[in-house]
Design a protein around this motif. Sequence first.
Motif, PDB file in Angstrom:
ATOM      1  N   LEU A  17       0.845  -1.189   0.000  1.00 28.20           N
ATOM      2  CA  LEU A  17       0.000   0.000   0.000  1.00 28.20           C
ATOM      3  C   LEU A  17       0.880   1.239   0.000  1.00 28.20           C
ATOM      4  CD1 LEU A  17      -2.656  -1.066   2.672  1.00 28.20           C
ATOM      5  CD2 LEU A  17      -2.693  -1.459   0.209  1.00 28.20           C
ATOM      6  N   ALA A  18       0.737   2.079  -1.026  1.00 26.11           N
ATOM      7  CA  ALA A  18       1.486   3.333  -1.124  1.00 26.11           C
ATOM      8  C   ALA A  18       0.540   4.485  -0.822  1.00 26.11           C
ATOM      9  CB  ALA A  18       2.096   3.480  -2.512  1.00 26.11           C
ATOM     10  N   ARG A  19       0.816   5.223   0.234  1.00 28.75           N
ATOM     11  CA  ARG A  19      -0.078   6.281   0.668  1.00 28.75           C
ATOM     12  C   ARG A  19      -0.172   7.384  -0.392  1.00 28.75           C
ATOM     13  NH1 ARG A  19       2.315   7.262   4.891  1.00 28.75           N
ATOM     14  NH2 ARG A  19       1.224   5.766   6.207  1.00 28.75           N
ATOM     15  N   VAL A 345      -9.439   9.734   7.001  1.00 31.55           N
ATOM     16  CA  VAL A 345      -9.606   8.885   5.826  1.00 31.55           C
ATOM     17  C   VAL A 345      -8.273   8.932   5.091  1.00 31.55           C
ATOM     18  CG1 VAL A 345     -10.841   8.512   3.671  1.00 31.55           C
ATOM     19  CG2 VAL A 345     -12.066   9.414   5.646  1.00 31.55           C
ATOM     20  N   VAL A 346      -7.735   7.769   4.749  1.00 35.25           N
ATOM     21  CA  VAL A 346      -6.435   7.690   4.085  1.00 35.25           C
ATOM     22  C   VAL A 346      -6.582   6.838   2.831  1.00 35.25           C
ATOM     23  CG1 VAL A 346      -5.740   5.784   5.602  1.00 35.25           C
ATOM     24  CG2 VAL A 346      -4.002   7.049   4.330  1.00 35.25           C
ATOM     25  N   ALA A 347      -5.985   7.286   1.731  1.00 36.64           N
ATOM     26  CA  ALA A 347      -6.099   6.598   0.444  1.00 36.64           C
ATOM     27  C   ALA A 347      -4.749   6.023   0.044  1.00 36.64           C
ATOM     28  CB  ALA A 347      -6.603   7.548  -0.625  1.00 36.64           C
ATOM     29  N   PHE A 348      -4.794   4.814  -0.541  1.00 35.92           N
ATOM     30  CA  PHE A 348      -3.594   4.119  -0.967  1.00 35.92           C
ATOM     31  C   PHE A 348      -3.727   3.685  -2.413  1.00 35.92           C
ATOM     32  CE2 PHE A 348      -4.090   3.199   3.577  1.00 35.92           C
ATOM     33  CZ  PHE A 348      -2.828   3.520   4.088  1.00 35.92           C
ATOM     34  N   SER A 349      -2.609   3.715  -3.136  1.00 34.60           N
ATOM     35  CA  SER A 349      -2.521   2.999  -4.400  1.00 34.60           C
ATOM     36  C   SER A 349      -1.863   1.654  -4.126  1.00 34.60           C
ATOM     37  CB  SER A 349      -1.711   3.807  -5.418  1.00 34.60           C
ATOM     38  OG  SER A 349      -0.409   4.063  -4.935  1.00 34.60           O
ATOM     39  N   LEU A 350      -2.076   0.692  -5.012  1.00 42.17           N
ATOM     40  CA  LEU A 350      -1.496  -0.637  -4.853  1.00 42.17           C
ATOM     41  C   LEU A 350      -0.247  -0.751  -5.716  1.00 42.17           C
ATOM     42  CD1 LEU A 350      -4.675  -2.919  -5.034  1.00 42.17           C
ATOM     43  CD2 LEU A 350      -3.758  -1.640  -3.094  1.00 42.17           C
ATOM     44  N   GLU A 351       0.838  -1.197  -5.112  1.00 40.09           N
ATOM     45  CA  GLU A 351       2.080  -1.401  -5.837  1.00 40.09           C
ATOM     46  C   GLU A 351       2.446  -2.876  -5.793  1.00 40.09           C
ATOM     47  OE1 GLU A 351       5.069   1.181  -4.260  1.00 40.09           O
ATOM     48  OE2 GLU A 351       4.202   2.971  -5.166  1.00 40.09           O
ATOM     49  N   THR A 352       2.705  -3.454  -6.970  1.00 45.63           N
ATOM     50  CA  THR A 352       3.046  -4.879  -7.056  1.00 45.63           C
ATOM     51  C   THR A 352       4.456  -5.102  -6.560  1.00 45.63           C
ATOM     52  OG1 THR A 352       1.593  -5.142  -8.959  1.00 45.63           O
ATOM     53  CG2 THR A 352       3.240  -6.863  -8.590  1.00 45.63           C
ATOM     54  N   ASN A 353       4.625  -6.085  -5.674  1.00 47.61           N
ATOM     55  CA  ASN A 353       5.954  -6.438  -5.175  1.00 47.61           C
ATOM     56  C   ASN A 353       6.583  -7.456  -6.128  1.00 47.61           C
ATOM     57  OD1 ASN A 353       5.651  -4.830  -2.899  1.00 47.61           O
ATOM     58  ND2 ASN A 353       4.687  -6.483  -1.729  1.00 47.61           N
TER      59      ASN A 353
END
Length: 354
Positions: A17-19, A345-353
């Motif tokens: 999760l990247a903030r 409220v906090v938003a994340f983008s998804l980063e593939t490991n």
Amino acid sequence: MTTSPAVTSTPEPPVSLAREWNAFFNPIGSAVVDNNAVYSGSREGVRALSVTDGTERWRTKQDRISLLGTVDSDTLYYTSFLEPGLYKASTETGEIAGTADIGPAGGPPAVTDDYVVVGTDHNSNDGTTNKVIGLSKRDFSQVWSVSETDRSYTGGIAFNGQAIVGFGTGDQNRIEARNPATGTVTWTVDGYVTAPLQQYDESLYAPVASGAGVELVKIGPDGSVAWRHVLEEQNDSMYVYTAAPTFSRNRAYFASYSQVHAVDLDTGDTVWQTTTDRPMKSSPAIVGDYVWVTPTELPDEERNRELYGFDIETGEKQVQTRFAASTHDALALGNTLAIVMENQVVAFSLETNT
């Protein structure tokens, strides 16, 4: 100085999760999302947050709004148990264009083309009278009202030109389709509505408690029941933890008690189900190839700080993350995952490991 939530994850999850952004306040109630904003109740009215960067677009001048609402066109219609009443506000400016003193509402209103239908829940079964009320959408003038003893309103939705409401307790548990202009009942389905009703692909989906236990019911436009999927069998000692379903890939994803279910929309059959170590009462969010769920606290815990991510095809848990603040809900903002916490409220983008 305000700090961002600390994040720890299980070893080598497939995604991280990247903030992207934070909005700090104390959310109350159930957030409503459209293409432009996240609408959340708070101790200082309703707040509209940009889905892009979390900036506050506007805030209503109200106290303690525990949001139960729906967006129709360019208007947010909402109720609040903490500040009894029905309200409508512009989604562009937050200006409140109408109010109605209806008493303590039991759920979100059903908003049709010309009418708004809502009801009360005085949270008592000792002879208390509750109402279902039909109001003009234009000016909130009352058009009709139905009163019943020991029955309570548990939320509504517009569907096929009707106002579908949950209204009942005891031996009168049922979902009712009411003509929004007259209040006349056109059809009923058995079951006590336990979470917001949802419409998807010309069908209605109702989370209910019934004699069989906790069910997800698929209902056609004429009130015919296509199927009933039993999520948990009847157990009188169990508190009803359920949430509204989320839809993707011709499936309903649904959290009930300590299980997450994927249900085929055509047949009502289980595609997969998985059991967690905590109960859940918030709707899943579908972001990426994952079903994200925030469980609730155990009886011996002060709060829950977990977030689970399950593979959308298999139900296998892929991500388990713990935050510093307690978690309430997960929201899908397109390709962004937003988590509603006790203080932000906090938003994340998804980063593939890799």
